[in-house]
Design a protein around this motif. Sequence first.
Motif, PDB file in Angstrom:
ATOM      1  N   ILE A   1       3.703 -12.509 -15.402  1.00 52.53           N
ATOM      2  CA  ILE A   1       3.289 -11.644 -14.285  1.00 52.53           C
ATOM      3  C   ILE A   1       1.852 -11.935 -13.845  1.00 52.53           C
ATOM      4  O   ILE A   1       1.404 -11.420 -12.832  1.00 52.53           O
ATOM      5  N   GLY A   2       1.166 -12.764 -14.611  1.00 49.05           N
ATOM      6  CA  GLY A   2      -0.189 -13.141 -14.224  1.00 49.05           C
ATOM      7  C   GLY A   2      -0.692 -14.288 -15.061  1.00 49.05           C
ATOM      8  O   GLY A   2      -0.243 -14.503 -16.189  1.00 49.05           O
ATOM      9  N   VAL A   3      -1.625 -15.049 -14.487  1.00 50.95           N
ATOM     10  CA  VAL A   3      -2.271 -16.150 -15.192  1.00 50.95           C
ATOM     11  C   VAL A   3      -3.773 -15.959 -15.038  1.00 50.95           C
ATOM     12  O   VAL A   3      -4.273 -15.823 -13.921  1.00 50.95           O
ATOM     13  N   LEU A   4      -4.468 -15.915 -16.158  1.00 49.21           N
ATOM     14  CA  LEU A   4      -5.915 -15.720 -16.145  1.00 49.21           C
ATOM     15  C   LEU A   4      -6.597 -16.950 -16.730  1.00 49.21           C
ATOM     16  O   LEU A   4      -6.108 -17.529 -17.691  1.00 49.21           O
ATOM     17  N   ASP A   5      -7.723 -17.326 -16.152  1.00 51.80           N
ATOM     18  CA  ASP A   5      -8.492 -18.463 -16.646  1.00 51.80           C
ATOM     19  C   ASP A   5      -9.682 -17.988 -17.454  1.00 51.80           C
ATOM     20  O   ASP A   5     -10.216 -16.900 -17.217  1.00 51.80           O
ATOM     21  N   ASP A   6     -10.108 -18.816 -18.372  1.00 49.33           N
ATOM     22  CA  ASP A   6     -11.335 -18.593 -19.147  1.00 49.33           C
ATOM     23  C   ASP A   6     -11.348 -17.277 -19.921  1.00 49.33           C
ATOM     24  O   ASP A   6     -12.336 -16.536 -19.904  1.00 49.33           O
ATOM     25  N   VAL A   7     -10.246 -16.981 -20.584  1.00 52.33           N
ATOM     26  CA  VAL A   7     -10.153 -15.788 -21.427  1.00 52.33           C
ATOM     27  C   VAL A   7     -10.013 -16.259 -22.872  1.00 52.33           C
ATOM     28  O   VAL A   7      -9.144 -17.066 -23.182  1.00 52.33           O
ATOM     29  N   PRO A   8     -10.863 -15.752 -23.777  1.00 50.17           N
ATOM     30  CA  PRO A   8     -10.672 -16.108 -25.188  1.00 50.17           C
ATOM     31  C   PRO A   8      -9.312 -15.592 -25.667  1.00 50.17           C
ATOM     32  O   PRO A   8      -9.001 -14.408 -25.484  1.00 50.17           O
ATOM     33  N   PRO A   9      -8.470 -16.461 -26.219  1.00 49.85           N
ATOM     34  CA  PRO A   9      -7.143 -16.029 -26.654  1.00 49.85           C
ATOM     35  C   PRO A   9      -7.152 -14.814 -27.574  1.00 49.85           C
ATOM     36  O   PRO A   9      -6.236 -13.992 -27.519  1.00 49.85           O
ATOM     37  N   LEU A  10      -8.184 -14.653 -28.394  1.00 49.70           N
ATOM     38  CA  LEU A  10      -8.255 -13.488 -29.273  1.00 49.70           C
ATOM     39  C   LEU A  10      -8.338 -12.185 -28.481  1.00 49.70           C
ATOM     40  O   LEU A  10      -7.978 -11.126 -28.980  1.00 49.70           O
ATOM     41  N   GLN A  11      -8.796 -12.243 -27.246  1.00 52.88           N
ATOM     42  CA  GLN A  11      -8.937 -11.048 -26.412  1.00 52.88           C
ATOM     43  C   GLN A  11      -7.894 -10.997 -25.311  1.00 52.88           C
ATOM     44  O   GLN A  11      -7.965 -10.143 -24.418  1.00 52.88           O
ATOM     45  N   SER A  12      -6.916 -11.883 -25.352  1.00 51.13           N
ATOM     46  CA  SER A  12      -5.995 -12.032 -24.226  1.00 51.13           C
ATOM     47  C   SER A  12      -5.171 -10.786 -23.914  1.00 51.13           C
ATOM     48  O   SER A  12      -5.035 -10.411 -22.751  1.00 51.13           O
ATOM     49  N   GLN A  13      -4.622 -10.128 -24.919  1.00 51.74           N
ATOM     50  CA  GLN A  13      -3.765  -8.982 -24.612  1.00 51.74           C
ATOM     51  C   GLN A  13      -4.541  -7.811 -24.008  1.00 51.74           C
ATOM     52  O   GLN A  13      -4.108  -7.252 -23.007  1.00 51.74           O
ATOM     53  N   PRO A  14      -5.690  -7.421 -24.547  1.00 51.58           N
ATOM     54  CA  PRO A  14      -6.434  -6.346 -23.890  1.00 51.58           C
ATOM     55  C   PRO A  14      -6.867  -6.711 -22.460  1.00 51.58           C
ATOM     56  O   PRO A  14      -6.826  -5.869 -21.567  1.00 51.58           O
TER      57      PRO A  14
END
Length: 110
Positions: free
Chosen positions: A66-79
């Motif tokens: 439902i969305g694609v985000l760039d430059d997000v640390p995977p450890l923080q991806s769900q929040p």
Amino acid sequence: MTSPTVGGVLRARVVLAAVAVVLVVVGVLLVRGGRSPGVGDCVAAGPDQTVVVVDCGDPAAAFRVIGVLDDVPPLQSQPVCAGVFPRSTASYSAGGLSATPDEVLCLVAA
């Protein structure tokens, strides 16, 4: 001018055949799943903790992007996904559990 030798012609044909084989292999790889998931695509678990794009009618389809985000640390991806896409119930990054920013897929159940 000198005419090409039989060995030279044969060598040229072998090189051309090898180039053709490489192009066919690259083409097959690109067509069979080389594309990255995008918004609206359904994904299933792939080999080695990856995801692969599948038809949304496929029983293996576990999530829809439902969305694609760039430059997000995977450890923080769900929040981060939940903050941007409140319907998001899962996230995926090829970076695994890394702290290095990466592209993140925000997902809902398919």
